[in-house]
Design an enzyme around this catalytic site. Structure first.
Site, PDB file in Angstrom:
ATOM      1  N   ARG A 162      44.883  52.737  41.341  1.00  0.00           N
ATOM      2  CA  ARG A 162      46.000  53.274  42.103  1.00  0.00           C
ATOM      3  C   ARG A 162      45.555  53.542  43.543  1.00  0.00           C
ATOM      4  O   ARG A 162      44.383  53.765  43.811  1.00  0.00           O
ATOM      5  CB  ARG A 162      46.499  54.573  41.471  1.00  0.00           C
ATOM      6  N   TYR A 206      48.051  45.710  40.212  1.00  0.00           N
ATOM      7  CA  TYR A 206      47.270  46.568  39.320  1.00  0.00           C
ATOM      8  C   TYR A 206      48.182  47.564  38.578  1.00  0.00           C
ATOM      9  O   TYR A 206      49.039  48.212  39.197  1.00  0.00           O
ATOM     10  CB  TYR A 206      46.180  47.355  40.079  1.00  0.00           C
ATOM     11  N   HIS A 253      51.789  64.772  32.883  1.00  0.00           N
ATOM     12  CA  HIS A 253      50.672  63.840  32.656  1.00  0.00           C
ATOM     13  C   HIS A 253      49.857  64.369  31.474  1.00  0.00           C
ATOM     14  O   HIS A 253      48.731  64.850  31.643  1.00  0.00           O
ATOM     15  CB  HIS A 253      49.821  63.780  33.941  1.00  0.00           C
ATOM     16  N   SER A 271      43.347  61.706  35.658  1.00  0.00           N
ATOM     17  CA  SER A 271      43.055  60.330  35.286  1.00  0.00           C
ATOM     18  C   SER A 271      41.577  60.158  34.931  1.00  0.00           C
ATOM     19  O   SER A 271      40.698  60.681  35.617  1.00  0.00           O
ATOM     20  CB  SER A 271      43.406  59.411  36.450  1.00  0.00           C
ATOM     21  N   CYS A 315      39.869  61.428  32.547  1.00  0.00           N
ATOM     22  CA  CYS A 315      39.197  62.673  32.164  1.00  0.00           C
ATOM     23  C   CYS A 315      39.369  63.007  30.690  1.00  0.00           C
ATOM     24  O   CYS A 315      39.213  64.162  30.296  1.00  0.00           O
ATOM     25  CB  CYS A 315      39.662  63.827  33.039  1.00  0.00           C
ATOM     26  N   ASP A 323      49.109  59.732  27.419  1.00  0.00           N
ATOM     27  CA  ASP A 323      49.126  59.815  28.883  1.00  0.00           C
ATOM     28  C   ASP A 323      50.303  60.624  29.440  1.00  0.00           C
ATOM     29  O   ASP A 323      50.124  61.345  30.410  1.00  0.00           O
ATOM     30  CB  ASP A 323      49.143  58.399  29.474  1.00  0.00           C
TER      31      ASP A 323
HETATM   32  P1  GTP Z   1      43.973  57.887  32.310  1.00  0.00           P
HETATM   33  O1  GTP Z   1      44.368  56.769  31.426  1.00  0.00           O
HETATM   34  O2  GTP Z   1      43.341  57.413  33.600  1.00  0.00           O
HETATM   35  O3  GTP Z   1      45.041  58.891  32.574  1.00  0.00           O
HETATM   36  O4  GTP Z   1      42.703  58.619  31.638  1.00  0.00           O
HETATM   37  P2  GTP Z   1      42.428  59.484  30.320  1.00  0.00           P
HETATM   38  O5  GTP Z   1      42.572  60.937  30.649  1.00  0.00           O
HETATM   39  O6  GTP Z   1      43.185  58.983  29.149  1.00  0.00           O
HETATM   40  O7  GTP Z   1      40.847  59.259  30.126  1.00  0.00           O
HETATM   41  P3  GTP Z   1      40.034  58.616  28.909  1.00  0.00           P
HETATM   42  O8  GTP Z   1      40.272  59.315  27.600  1.00  0.00           O
HETATM   43  O9  GTP Z   1      40.231  57.169  28.932  1.00  0.00           O
HETATM   44  O10 GTP Z   1      38.524  58.969  29.337  1.00  0.00           O
HETATM   45  C1  GTP Z   1      37.934  58.500  30.500  1.00  0.00           C
HETATM   46  C2  GTP Z   1      36.436  58.574  30.430  1.00  0.00           C
HETATM   47  O11 GTP Z   1      35.995  59.886  30.054  1.00  0.00           O
HETATM   48  C3  GTP Z   1      35.849  57.605  29.408  1.00  0.00           C
HETATM   49  O12 GTP Z   1      34.782  56.900  29.988  1.00  0.00           O
HETATM   50  C4  GTP Z   1      35.377  58.502  28.297  1.00  0.00           C
HETATM   51  O13 GTP Z   1      34.268  57.963  27.629  1.00  0.00           O
HETATM   52  C5  GTP Z   1      35.052  59.821  28.996  1.00  0.00           C
HETATM   53  N1  GTP Z   1      35.290  60.970  28.074  1.00  0.00           N
HETATM   54  C6  GTP Z   1      36.415  61.197  27.356  1.00  0.00           C
HETATM   55  N2  GTP Z   1      36.296  62.319  26.593  1.00  0.00           N
HETATM   56  C7  GTP Z   1      35.071  62.806  26.850  1.00  0.00           C
HETATM   57  C8  GTP Z   1      34.351  63.957  26.373  1.00  0.00           C
HETATM   58  O14 GTP Z   1      34.823  64.758  25.551  1.00  0.00           O
HETATM   59  N3  GTP Z   1      33.097  64.157  26.873  1.00  0.00           N
HETATM   60  C9  GTP Z   1      32.536  63.295  27.788  1.00  0.00           C
HETATM   61  N4  GTP Z   1      31.309  63.556  28.218  1.00  0.00           N
HETATM   62  N5  GTP Z   1      33.186  62.191  28.249  1.00  0.00           N
HETATM   63  C10 GTP Z   1      34.420  61.952  27.795  1.00  0.00           C
HETATM   64  C1  SPV Z   2      45.953  57.015  35.504  1.00  0.00           C
HETATM   65  O1  SPV Z   2      45.383  56.623  36.547  1.00  0.00           O
HETATM   66  O2  SPV Z   2      46.186  58.232  35.284  1.00  0.00           O
HETATM   67  C2  SPV Z   2      46.361  56.045  34.468  1.00  0.00           C
HETATM   68  C3  SPV Z   2      46.234  54.627  34.773  1.00  0.00           C
HETATM   69  O3  SPV Z   2      46.821  56.436  33.413  1.00  0.00           O
HETATM   70  S1  SPV Z   2      47.492  54.050  35.801  1.00  0.00           S
HETATM   71  O4  SPV Z   2      48.573  53.522  34.973  1.00  0.00           O
HETATM   72  O5  SPV Z   2      46.904  52.972  36.597  1.00  0.00           O
HETATM   73  O6  SPV Z   2      47.996  55.098  36.635  1.00  0.00           O
HETATM   74 MN    MN Z   3      47.071  58.668  33.365  1.00  0.00          MN
END
Ligand code: GTP
Ligand code: SPV
Ligand code: MN
Length: 596
Positions: A71, A200, A229, A251, A253, A280
């Protein structure tokens, strides 16, 4: 042939056809035959690559331009009539000026191309929560992704009928993917989104961040509901009762990971289960019984690939095994499958990294380079997820017991704490901060305030959004209002090692949260809210990784650090002048007094 007689939709499409001048117009009807024909066509032009049908049936590979991988927050505009309505945290442009700029870029840009008309529903078709959008795009990749991420096709238009206004207009023009002319613009007062010069995910799958968060947050303010979110998960206890939690993390996290977590062995043996409703976005409104209910408006997962493996998130990995589109990961040329960092310990020897350079992946990694882009993603259908909740399609949503806020903070924020009440919970969400990630262009690892994980996604003035949270709270009976918590899985020691194992073990923290909601466990009152007693976080089976002493370290409230934090919050609030809700100012005053 048009799939609807709805005049407001047809008129708007006519206008846009006149502007962008496509050679051809194709309505997406939602049929598998049509999607299959589009996949074939996109394979022929090289837009996507078909992956190994035995190992990854129905899966495709796509690469974006290297300048177009995340983004772009400084090119994402909220085009409300008044600048003040966009607030100090959004980039703003006057609608007249923005329309002119965008139309100049979009003009004739579909010449030699096809216009795809995608009718889509955010939320189950016909649910009282759901909303309809039309996305016009010149990219088959966008069509195929939207067909996974949302409910698309004729059924959406049939259910919508001839209503004239409550639908969201979306125009996407890929143009030349020129970063200097890339703009992602929301016109909240016009229910309109225009996105140019990107291909993207978050910039172009207009149902997702542009509609379901930026436009919808504005709609929610006016209509008395919330777009957040947030992931939604259900925790089933051994008695078979399920409690639902919504959690907002910025994002990349951990939302996808938490939403699909696999309980630690001890919990599995006792009969605990976790069910994923969404990973999400949540749309939330009050139900007839006075509780808050949430739906996931999406129909797929657009998940971060790196870090996903059979230990961290086996459910997400399983969801990517069929019917999935992979974007900007690496390709294993020996067996035509995909690879990303930490999928396993064996990078492919004969590989193509994410920009397409042929490489020996082992050596590439040895040089410290990534094979997959850090924000590479999978687009997987929700129905593939082994732990998908049986309530996923429930048009009424699921009742929420707790809201959880959280972020990446190496220091300061404890593993978990509970707010004193709703208004204090809104303060906790409003003052969240987190280290930036690769999900947006720009520096990674810089701590910034990200209220409710909505900083890049709130379609109006952030302080009005906080006020909306406060106002929602006033309509709720305190016994029925979700309790509000904050978590931090990312505390590090001085050597940079995580102090909490995270992933499945996060259920140990969720269990404390549920017990707090049910009034089953005591807590210690501190300057920042209620913290657990270390003994109340179940560490059974974790003895090698976490001791009660090390747990106490991440359950501390360091008064000096928090005094600094209170100063930072004060500076942050100053940006919003007198628009900060008085309830939040009071919470800040209480925090400062408590720290004296
Ligand atoms: P968006 O799709 O961008 O909104 O992200 P999201 O919040 O769904 O993040 P996602 O669960 O994909 O995690 C992103 C990164 O954080 C990944 O590389 C995970 O491996 C890492 N991660 C997720 N949960 C944990 C956790 O409990 N501990 C640690 N150390 N890393 C984590
Ligand atoms: C984020 O960035 O929080 C996502 C991926 O979930 S995107 O759809 O690219 O915003
Ligand atoms: Mn997101």
């Amino acid at each position: 042939m048009a799939l609807t007689n709805n005049k407001s939709i047809l008129d708007w499409i006519d206008e846009k056809v006149e502007l962008v001048k496509p050679d051809e117009i194709v309505w997406i009807d939602g049929s598998e035959e049509q999607l299959e024909a589009l996949r074939k066509e996109a394979c022929e032009t090289g837009e996507i690559i078909k992956l190994n049908e035995e190992l990854l049936p129905g899966c495709y590979y796509h690469r974006t331009k290297p300048n177009d991988v995340a983004r772009v927050e400084d090119r994402t505009l909220i085009c409300s009539k008044k600048e003040e309505d966009a607030g100090p945290t959004n980039h703003w442009m006057a609608p007249d000026k923005a329309y002119k700029m965008l139309y100049d870029i979009a003009k004739d840009s579909y010449k030699g191309r096809t216009m795809y008309v995608i009718p889509y529903s955010m939320g189950p078709v016909g649910s009282p929560f759901s909303k309809v959008g039309i996305e016009l795009t010149d990219s088959i990749y966008v069509v195929l992704n939207m067909a996974i991420m949302t409910r698309v096709g004729k059924k959406v238009l049939d259910a919508f009928g001839d209503k004239s206004n409550d639908w969201v207009r979306g125009l996407h023009c890929k143009c030349d993917v020129d970063p200097e002319n890339r703009w992602i613009c929301q016109f909240p007062e016009d229910n309109t989104i225009i996105s140019v010069n990107s291909a993207y995910g978050g910039n172009v799958l207009l149902g997702k961040k542009c509609f379901a968060l930026r436009i919808a947050s504005y709609q929610g303010k006016n209509e008395g509901w919330q777009a957040e979110h947030m992931l939604i998960l259900g925790i089933e206890n051994p008695q078979g009762e399920v409690k639902y939690i919504c959690a907002a993390f910025p994002s990349a996290c951990g939302k996808t990971n938490l939403a699909m977590l696999i309980p630690p062995e001890g919990y599995r043996n006792k009969g605990y289960k976790v069910w994923c409703v969404g990973d999400d976005i949540s749309w939330i409104r009050k139900g007839p019984d006075g509780r808050l209910y949430a739906i996931n408006p999406e129909n797929g997962f657009f998940g971060v690939a790196p870090g996903t493996n059979d230990k961290s998130n086996p459910n997400a990995l399983a969801a990517t095994k069929k019917g999935t589109i992979f974007t900007n990961v690496a390709r294993n040329l020996d067996n035509n499958t995909v690879w990303w960092e930490s999928l396993d310990k064996n990078p492919p020897v004969n590989a193509e990294e994410w920009t397409g350079i042929k490489t020996n992946g082992v050596e590439w990694k040895a040089e410290g380079k990534n094979l997959a882009h850090p924000n590479s993603r999978f687009t997987a259908p929700t129905e593939n997820c082994p732990c998908l909740s049986s309530e996923f399609e429930n048009p009424q949503g699921v009742p929420i017991s707790a809201f959880v806020f959280g972020g990446r903070r190496a220091k300061l924020a404890p593993l978990v704490y509970q707010s004193r009440d709703w208004n204090h919970g809104v303060f906790v969400g409003a003052t969240m901060a987190s280290e930036t990630t690769a999900a947006a262009a720009g520096a990674v690892g810089v701590v910034r305030r990200d209220p409710m994980a909505m900083l890049p996604f709130c379609g109006y003035h952030m302080a009005d959004y906080w006020q909306h949270w406060i106002d929602i709270g006033k309509t709720l009976d305190p016994d029925k209002a979700p309790k509000i918590f904050n978590v931090n899985w990312f505390r590090k020691d001085d050597e940079g090692n995580f102090l909490w194992p995270g992933f499945g073990d996060n259920l140990r923290v969720l269990e404390w949260i549920i017990k707090r909601c049910d009034g089953e466990v005591d807590a210690q009152e501190t300057a920042i809210g209620y913290l657990p007693y270390a003994k109340d976080i179940n560490l059974e089976g974790l003895e090698d990784e976490v001791t009660e002493e090390s747990l106490e370290k991440i359950l501390d409230v360091d008064k000096d650090l928090w005094t600094e934090e209170a100063k930072g919050i004060e500076e942050f609030f100053a940006k919003f002048g007198d628009k900060v809700p008085v309830e939040l100012e009071e919470s800040l005053a209480t925090l400062k007094a408590n720290l004296q």
